[in-house]
Design a protein around this motif. Structure first.
Motif, PDB file in Angstrom:
ATOM      1  N   THR A 138       4.787  -8.764 -13.357  1.00  0.00           N
ATOM      2  CA  THR A 138       4.344  -8.416 -12.336  1.00  0.00           C
ATOM      3  C   THR A 138       3.745  -7.540 -11.298  1.00  0.00           C
ATOM      4  OG1 THR A 138       6.857  -7.667 -11.516  1.00  0.00           O
ATOM      5  CG2 THR A 138       6.499  -9.684 -12.191  1.00  0.00           C
ATOM      6  N   THR A 139       3.528  -6.202 -12.334  1.00  0.00           N
ATOM      7  CA  THR A 139       2.511  -5.645 -11.708  1.00  0.00           C
ATOM      8  C   THR A 139       1.578  -5.441 -11.867  1.00  0.00           C
ATOM      9  OG1 THR A 139       2.673  -4.222 -14.443  1.00  0.00           O
ATOM     10  CG2 THR A 139       3.999  -3.645 -12.783  1.00  0.00           C
ATOM     11  N   GLU A 140       0.941  -5.114 -11.228  1.00  0.00           N
ATOM     12  CA  GLU A 140      -1.636  -5.256 -10.952  1.00  0.00           C
ATOM     13  C   GLU A 140      -1.793  -5.549 -12.580  1.00  0.00           C
ATOM     14  OE1 GLU A 140      -1.752  -2.748  -6.828  1.00  0.00           O
ATOM     15  OE2 GLU A 140      -1.563  -1.287  -9.306  1.00  0.00           O
ATOM     16  N   ARG A 192       3.627  -5.764  -8.019  1.00  0.00           N
ATOM     17  CA  ARG A 192       3.528  -6.750  -6.819  1.00  0.00           C
ATOM     18  C   ARG A 192       4.519  -7.650  -6.614  1.00  0.00           C
ATOM     19  NH1 ARG A 192      -0.079  -7.006  -4.067  1.00  0.00           N
ATOM     20  NH2 ARG A 192      -1.036  -9.423  -4.246  1.00  0.00           N
ATOM     21  N   TRP A 193       5.825  -8.113  -5.338  1.00  0.00           N
ATOM     22  CA  TRP A 193       6.294  -8.029  -4.740  1.00  0.00           C
ATOM     23  C   TRP A 193       6.449  -9.854  -4.688  1.00  0.00           C
ATOM     24  CZ3 TRP A 193      10.850  -5.339  -6.092  1.00  0.00           C
ATOM     25  CH2 TRP A 193      10.573  -4.155  -6.615  1.00  0.00           C
ATOM     26  N   ASN A 194       5.647  -9.875  -4.098  1.00  0.00           N
ATOM     27  CA  ASN A 194       5.910 -11.166  -4.321  1.00  0.00           C
ATOM     28  C   ASN A 194       5.873 -12.200  -5.091  1.00  0.00           C
ATOM     29  OD1 ASN A 194       2.881 -10.802  -4.278  1.00  0.00           O
ATOM     30  ND2 ASN A 194       1.866 -11.374  -3.138  1.00  0.00           N
ATOM     31  N   HIS A 236      -4.030  -8.618  -8.207  1.00  0.00           N
ATOM     32  CA  HIS A 236      -4.168  -7.638  -7.613  1.00  0.00           C
ATOM     33  C   HIS A 236      -4.406  -7.215  -8.597  1.00  0.00           C
ATOM     34  CE1 HIS A 236      -3.903  -3.897  -5.220  1.00  0.00           C
ATOM     35  NE2 HIS A 236      -4.381  -4.335  -4.629  1.00  0.00           N
ATOM     36  N   TRP A 255      -9.856  -9.513   1.046  1.00  0.00           N
ATOM     37  CA  TRP A 255      -9.399  -9.273  -0.811  1.00  0.00           C
ATOM     38  C   TRP A 255     -11.052  -9.545  -1.302  1.00  0.00           C
ATOM     39  CZ3 TRP A 255      -6.707 -13.200   1.073  1.00  0.00           C
ATOM     40  CH2 TRP A 255      -6.630 -14.171   1.356  1.00  0.00           C
ATOM     41  N   CYS A 291       7.099 -11.001  -8.315  1.00  0.00           N
ATOM     42  CA  CYS A 291       7.932 -10.600  -8.101  1.00  0.00           C
ATOM     43  C   CYS A 291       9.448 -11.961  -8.287  1.00  0.00           C
ATOM     44  CB  CYS A 291       8.535  -9.185  -8.231  1.00  0.00           C
ATOM     45  SG  CYS A 291      10.481  -8.593  -8.344  1.00  0.00           S
ATOM     46  N   TYR A 315      -6.045 -10.944  -5.079  1.00  0.00           N
ATOM     47  CA  TYR A 315      -5.064 -11.788  -4.228  1.00  0.00           C
ATOM     48  C   TYR A 315      -4.121 -11.221  -5.207  1.00  0.00           C
ATOM     49  CZ  TYR A 315      -2.389 -12.903  -0.887  1.00  0.00           C
ATOM     50  OH  TYR A 315      -0.735 -13.232  -0.318  1.00  0.00           O
TER      51      TYR A 315
END
Length: 629
Positions: A433-435, A205-207, A191, A152, A209, A188
């Motif tokens: 939680t999105t970019e 970003r699932w982590n 993102h 990153w 979320c 990172y």
């Protein structure tokens, strides 16, 4: 001998046999321990803002000189409004919506409060999710934001080891470089490079979320049984941060260059006191740090026993909150002083506020310490506990407000209703939680609790003192605590507090600046959306007025407005044994010309509090005689 017969006139309706008990709503419950309320208030007030906003505000507004306007504003609008909220909650044992039985015309104030708290709860838990992310990332032998060279990182990345080596051999230009911790946070964790702006949220970003889901799960489990469960959790979450703060403080002041940061933090610049901006900043810090207007204080106080000494608790919490902020400043700036010496740059180049301090600057400073993962874990665990108990208060406020409105249906199902609220707010927070989620978080942070919150607090203050009546409010406190508030509180409630908050509101509107995140400027439609968030909470007040007036019969002014502005018949203490003096007459079915006799027969004898009630009744009779003459 025949038994004396008590005339029905003197029999309290609740003493008669019948099946009425089955129709009563389930009991609200109370705090189960003596310290539950006090620790919950401390946990609620002492939050993330004490660590990442106060130290920065202090050094940018005159250093040590900032403490002068800070404590003056605490005395003018912090302590009095805090005590007013606690008094309203404890006297009525009602949440932020039902408490407007005091003046149904203004129930929209309660609706505005719930809207504000709901919006704040959405993004506040996202901040807790970021903290959890960093907490898990600290469980390693080498912190991931310590060095460049990760996927990153960009060519602009330059870590402090290189800078330190470079300073001894050749000068390094750091103006166009980025620290590893900053790239870890933006490229990172967030993102953010995957989003072009607020209108392009990008992928989830699932982590993040999963961290958000975990934070909501923790909050739900802690408020599952209302204040009975959250009141026990705060014994840990309200006290443990102090232990960590002291550890960080001791570690900080023993670092080389620490006094450079502390001197920068506290050096008084008294010329700043002539600037109105400094006084406004002090008032804003007090306003948001104590959490007045969010309904949390009122909710917590509503679970107190009727004669709890909230006067004493007010001073313990407000002064404790102020001292914590000052201590946090020492812990933060001692480390920043060490960091500035290591990097060879002035302190003002490393000092930041908000997420920039918590997720960029302080984590970078941690990498410079021996045992850096340990100190990093401690710091983020402190932020987690600070954030959680504030979030408990937000959730308890929402749940209590709605269940008090529908006690027959929702109180028996409080756990299920709490789950529905948590799931709903989690789903609404998924966009964070999105970019591009950080853009939405900044928008919510800037507008959800801005001028709307100030309008709510100013209205509350004016309704209690002007519509309900300051004299009557002081009588209620007299009946509850055994003494009346002094001239200091009365002067603040009548003039000083609302005037100060009105000045804050005008300043915020006049000095309005569009939202921004770094170099990104928000589009016009996003600004409009943010302003609408604030305006909507204000619009709840006139909307509530219209509904209240339409519910009354008769002409608009003579009956509608006047009747809707008066307290309802059942306004007052919730338990019958506390409804002494003038409030006994308002119990359903009470016909006694001397209502205190009902109370004496039912509960036996006259206590000091009933003596207070008799005294209050005499005062009312004397006033009525004076008015009739």
């Amino acid at each position: 001998l025949t038994q004396p017969v008590t005339p029905e006139l003197l029999v309290s309706p609740s003493s008669q046999d019948g099946d009425l008990g089955s129709e009563c709503p389930e009991d609200r419950g109370n705090w189960t321990g003596r310290l539950d309320f006090l620790l919950s208030c401390i946990g609620y007030c002492v939050g993330l803002g004490n660590v990442w906003r106060f130290p920065y505000r202090a050094y940018t507004n005159g250093g040590g000189a900032f403490l002068v306007p800070y404590f003056i504003m605490l005395a003018i609008c912090g302590i009095p409004i805090f005590f007013m909220e606690l008094s309203l909650g404890q006297f009525s044992s009602l949440g932020p919506l039902a408490v407007w039985k005091i003046s149904p015309l203004f129930k929209g104030v309660g609706m505005g409060t719930i809207l504000i708290v709901s919006l704040v709860a959405i993004y506040y838990n996202m901040i807790i999710a970021y903290v959890l992310f960093y907490l898990f990332a600290s469980l390693t032998s080498d912190l991931p934001w310590q060095h460049c060279g990760n996927w990153w990182n960009t060519d602009l990345c330059l870590d402090h080891h290189v800078i330190k080596t470079g300073n001894t051999t050749f000068p390094v230009n750091i103006s166009n470089t980025v620290s590893p911790s900053e790239e870890y946070w933006s490229r990172y964790v967030l993102h953010i490079q995957g989003s072009s702006g607020i209108g392009d949220p990008g992928m989830i970003r699932w982590n993040l979320c999963l961290c958000l889901l975990l934070s909501w799960t923790i909050v739900y489990l802690c408020i599952l049984k209302g204040v009975k469960s959250s009141g026990k959790v705060v014994y840990f979450t309200a006290t443990f941060p102090y232990l960590i703060l002291v550890m960080l403080l001791i570690r900080g002041v023993t670092l080389e260059g620490a006094w450079k940061g502390i001197r920068f933090y506290l050096t008084p610049q008294f010329d700043h006191l002539l600037s109105s901006k400094v006084w406004i900043e002090a008032a804003l810090q007090i306003f948001y740090s104590l959490g007045v207007g969010f309904g949390g204080l009122l909710t917590f106080a509503s679970y107190n026993t009727f004669h709890q000494n909230i006067y004493r608790d007010t001073f313990i919490v407000t002064l404790g909150n102020a001292i914590t902020s000052i201590l946090a400043g020492f812990a933060i700036f001692s480390v920043l002083g060490y960091m500035s010496q290591e990097l060879g740059v002035p302190v003002n180049q490393v000092a930041k506020a908000g997420p920039g301090l918590a997720f960029v600057v302080y984590p970078q400073a941690m990498t410079m310490l021996p045992l850096s993962p340990f100190w990093s874990f401690l710091f983020f665990f402190m932020l987690l506990t600070l954030g959680l108990d504030s979030q408990f208060a937000f959730m308890e406020t929402i749940v209590t407000a709605v269940t008090d409105e529908f006690p027959y249906y929702l109180r028996p199902k409080k756990a299920s209703f709490s789950a529905v609220i948590c799931i709903t707010l989690f789903l609404m927070g998924l966009i964070l939680t999105t970019e591009g989620g950080m853009y939405w978080l900044v928008l919510l942070d800037d507008y959800s609790a801005g001028f709307g919150l100030m309008v709510v607090v100013i209205t509350t203050c004016l309704v209690v003192t002007r519509v309900y009546g300051l004299k009557r409010f002081c009588r209620d406190i007299h009946m509850m605590l055994g003494f009346k508030p002094g001239p200091y509180f009365r002067a603040c409630w009548m003039v000083l507090s609302p005037a100060t908050m009105l000045a804050l509101l005008v300043y915020n509107i006049v000095k309005y600046q569009p939202s921004e995140y770094g170099s990104y400027r928000f589009p016009v439609w996003a600004e409009v959306l943010g302003i609408l968030m604030g305006v909507l909470s204000c619009l709840m007040i006139p909307m509530g007025m219209v509904v209240a007036v339409l519910r009354e019969e008769g002409t608009l002014w003579e009956v509608g407005v006047q009747q809707a502005s008066r307290p309802t018949m059942d306004w007052g203490p919730s338990l019958e044994e506390n409804r002494t003096g003038m409030y006994v007459a308002s119990l359903a079915g009470s016909q006694s010309p001397k209502p205190l006799m009902v109370h004496m027969r039912k509960y036996g004898g006259i206590t000091s509090y009933e003596n207070t009630a008799i005294q209050v009744d005499r005062e009312i009779e004397e006033e009525e005689e004076e008015e009739s003459m």
